[in-house]
Write a protein that holds these residues in place. Structure first.
Motif, PDB file in Angstrom:
ATOM      1  N   PHE A   1     -10.255  -7.677  13.450  1.00 49.36           N
ATOM      2  CA  PHE A   1      -9.017  -6.946  13.169  1.00 49.36           C
ATOM      3  C   PHE A   1      -9.272  -5.452  12.977  1.00 49.36           C
ATOM      4  O   PHE A   1      -8.462  -4.624  13.390  1.00 49.36           O
ATOM      5  CB  PHE A   1      -8.305  -7.527  11.947  1.00 49.36           C
ATOM      6  CG  PHE A   1      -7.613  -8.823  12.240  1.00 49.36           C
ATOM      7  CD1 PHE A   1      -6.714  -8.928  13.302  1.00 49.36           C
ATOM      8  CD2 PHE A   1      -7.853  -9.945  11.482  1.00 49.36           C
ATOM      9  CE1 PHE A   1      -6.081 -10.117  13.578  1.00 49.36           C
ATOM     10  CE2 PHE A   1      -7.226 -11.135  11.755  1.00 49.36           C
ATOM     11  CZ  PHE A   1      -6.344 -11.236  12.802  1.00 49.36           C
ATOM     12  N   THR A   2     -10.391  -5.109  12.371  1.00 48.94           N
ATOM     13  CA  THR A   2     -10.727  -3.701  12.210  1.00 48.94           C
ATOM     14  C   THR A   2     -10.953  -3.045  13.565  1.00 48.94           C
ATOM     15  O   THR A   2     -10.493  -1.932  13.821  1.00 48.94           O
ATOM     16  CB  THR A   2     -11.984  -3.548  11.331  1.00 48.94           C
ATOM     17  OG1 THR A   2     -11.759  -4.183  10.088  1.00 48.94           O
ATOM     18  CG2 THR A   2     -12.318  -2.090  11.106  1.00 48.94           C
ATOM     19  N   GLY A   3     -11.638  -3.749  14.454  1.00 53.57           N
ATOM     20  CA  GLY A   3     -11.853  -3.234  15.802  1.00 53.57           C
ATOM     21  C   GLY A   3     -10.551  -3.092  16.572  1.00 53.57           C
ATOM     22  O   GLY A   3     -10.337  -2.113  17.296  1.00 53.57           O
ATOM     23  N   MET A   4      -9.645  -4.076  16.433  1.00 61.64           N
ATOM     24  CA  MET A   4      -8.349  -3.994  17.105  1.00 61.64           C
ATOM     25  C   MET A   4      -7.533  -2.830  16.571  1.00 61.64           C
ATOM     26  O   MET A   4      -6.890  -2.105  17.333  1.00 61.64           O
ATOM     27  CB  MET A   4      -7.583  -5.316  16.930  1.00 61.64           C
ATOM     28  CG  MET A   4      -8.162  -6.450  17.747  1.00 61.64           C
ATOM     29  SD  MET A   4      -7.408  -8.052  17.405  1.00 61.64           S
ATOM     30  CE  MET A   4      -5.697  -7.730  17.579  1.00 61.64           C
TER      31      MET A   4
ATOM     32  N   ARG B   1      -6.351   0.324  18.763  1.00 63.95           N
ATOM     33  CA  ARG B   1      -4.922   0.679  18.823  1.00 63.95           C
ATOM     34  C   ARG B   1      -4.719   2.125  18.394  1.00 63.95           C
ATOM     35  O   ARG B   1      -3.965   2.869  19.011  1.00 63.95           O
ATOM     36  CB  ARG B   1      -4.109  -0.247  17.922  1.00 63.95           C
ATOM     37  CG  ARG B   1      -2.634   0.052  17.940  1.00 63.95           C
ATOM     38  CD  ARG B   1      -1.903  -0.788  16.882  1.00 63.95           C
ATOM     39  NE  ARG B   1      -0.544  -0.355  16.733  1.00 63.95           N
ATOM     40  CZ  ARG B   1      -0.141   0.679  16.013  1.00 63.95           C
ATOM     41  NH1 ARG B   1      -1.014   1.406  15.362  1.00 63.95           N
ATOM     42  NH2 ARG B   1       1.132   1.003  15.934  1.00 63.95           N
ATOM     43  N   HIS B   2      -5.420   2.533  17.352  1.00 67.66           N
ATOM     44  CA  HIS B   2      -5.305   3.905  16.865  1.00 67.66           C
ATOM     45  C   HIS B   2      -5.766   4.900  17.934  1.00 67.66           C
ATOM     46  O   HIS B   2      -5.131   5.927  18.157  1.00 67.66           O
ATOM     47  CB  HIS B   2      -6.123   4.062  15.588  1.00 67.66           C
ATOM     48  CG  HIS B   2      -6.036   5.417  14.965  1.00 67.66           C
ATOM     49  ND1 HIS B   2      -4.835   5.992  14.601  1.00 67.66           N
ATOM     50  CD2 HIS B   2      -6.989   6.323  14.639  1.00 67.66           C
ATOM     51  CE1 HIS B   2      -5.052   7.186  14.091  1.00 67.66           C
ATOM     52  NE2 HIS B   2      -6.350   7.403  14.100  1.00 67.66           N
ATOM     53  N   ARG B   3      -6.860   4.590  18.623  1.00 68.15           N
ATOM     54  CA  ARG B   3      -7.342   5.465  19.695  1.00 68.15           C
ATOM     55  C   ARG B   3      -6.341   5.538  20.840  1.00 68.15           C
ATOM     56  O   ARG B   3      -6.117   6.607  21.412  1.00 68.15           O
ATOM     57  CB  ARG B   3      -8.697   4.970  20.209  1.00 68.15           C
ATOM     58  CG  ARG B   3      -9.863   5.349  19.355  1.00 68.15           C
ATOM     59  CD  ARG B   3     -11.184   5.131  20.087  1.00 68.15           C
ATOM     60  NE  ARG B   3     -11.283   3.805  20.683  1.00 68.15           N
ATOM     61  CZ  ARG B   3     -11.820   2.738  20.107  1.00 68.15           C
ATOM     62  NH1 ARG B   3     -12.301   2.849  18.887  1.00 68.15           N
ATOM     63  NH2 ARG B   3     -11.875   1.581  20.725  1.00 68.15           N
TER      64      ARG B   3
ATOM     65  N   LEU C   1     -15.650 -12.712   7.601  1.00 68.70           N
ATOM     66  CA  LEU C   1     -16.278 -11.462   8.028  1.00 68.70           C
ATOM     67  C   LEU C   1     -16.013 -11.202   9.512  1.00 68.70           C
ATOM     68  O   LEU C   1     -15.750 -10.068   9.920  1.00 68.70           O
ATOM     69  CB  LEU C   1     -17.777 -11.490   7.773  1.00 68.70           C
ATOM     70  CG  LEU C   1     -18.208 -11.410   6.314  1.00 68.70           C
ATOM     71  CD1 LEU C   1     -19.713 -11.563   6.196  1.00 68.70           C
ATOM     72  CD2 LEU C   1     -17.770 -10.086   5.720  1.00 68.70           C
ATOM     73  N   LEU C   2     -16.067 -12.255  10.316  1.00 67.48           N
ATOM     74  CA  LEU C   2     -15.828 -12.117  11.746  1.00 67.48           C
ATOM     75  C   LEU C   2     -14.382 -11.686  12.015  1.00 67.48           C
ATOM     76  O   LEU C   2     -14.136 -10.783  12.809  1.00 67.48           O
ATOM     77  CB  LEU C   2     -16.139 -13.435  12.463  1.00 67.48           C
ATOM     78  CG  LEU C   2     -15.966 -13.436  13.974  1.00 67.48           C
ATOM     79  CD1 LEU C   2     -16.903 -12.424  14.616  1.00 67.48           C
ATOM     80  CD2 LEU C   2     -16.219 -14.825  14.528  1.00 67.48           C
TER      81      LEU C   2
END
Length: 71
Positions: free
Chosen positions: A10-13, A17-19, A4-5
């Motif tokens: 990875f979702t935050g990264m 990156r998308h932003r 989960l961590l």
């Protein structure tokens, strides 16, 4: 727990990156800037051609014959 961590990390990264990718504005050069730069290059080449012709003509006008000795 670790899964989960890592998934959250990875979702935050991926989101960061998308932003970053979306916020980067690259308008590039305008058409006018490219045309002016191209015109300056063409003018510089024309001036160099004129100068090269003038220098070559002057060099060809040099008399390399030795003068006759005076006795």
């Amino acid at each position: 727990m670790t899964y989960l961590l890592l998934t959250h990390l990875f979702t935050g990264m991926r989101s960061a990156r998308h932003r970053l990718v979306r916020s980067y504005r690259d308008d590039g050069y305008s058409t006018e800037t490219i045309l002016v730069a191209s015109l300056l290059v063409v003018l510089a080449i024309a001036v160099l051609a004129i100068l090269a012709t003038a220098v070559t003509d002057k060099a060809n006008d040099i008399n390399l014959d030795a003068p006759a000795p005076v006795s």
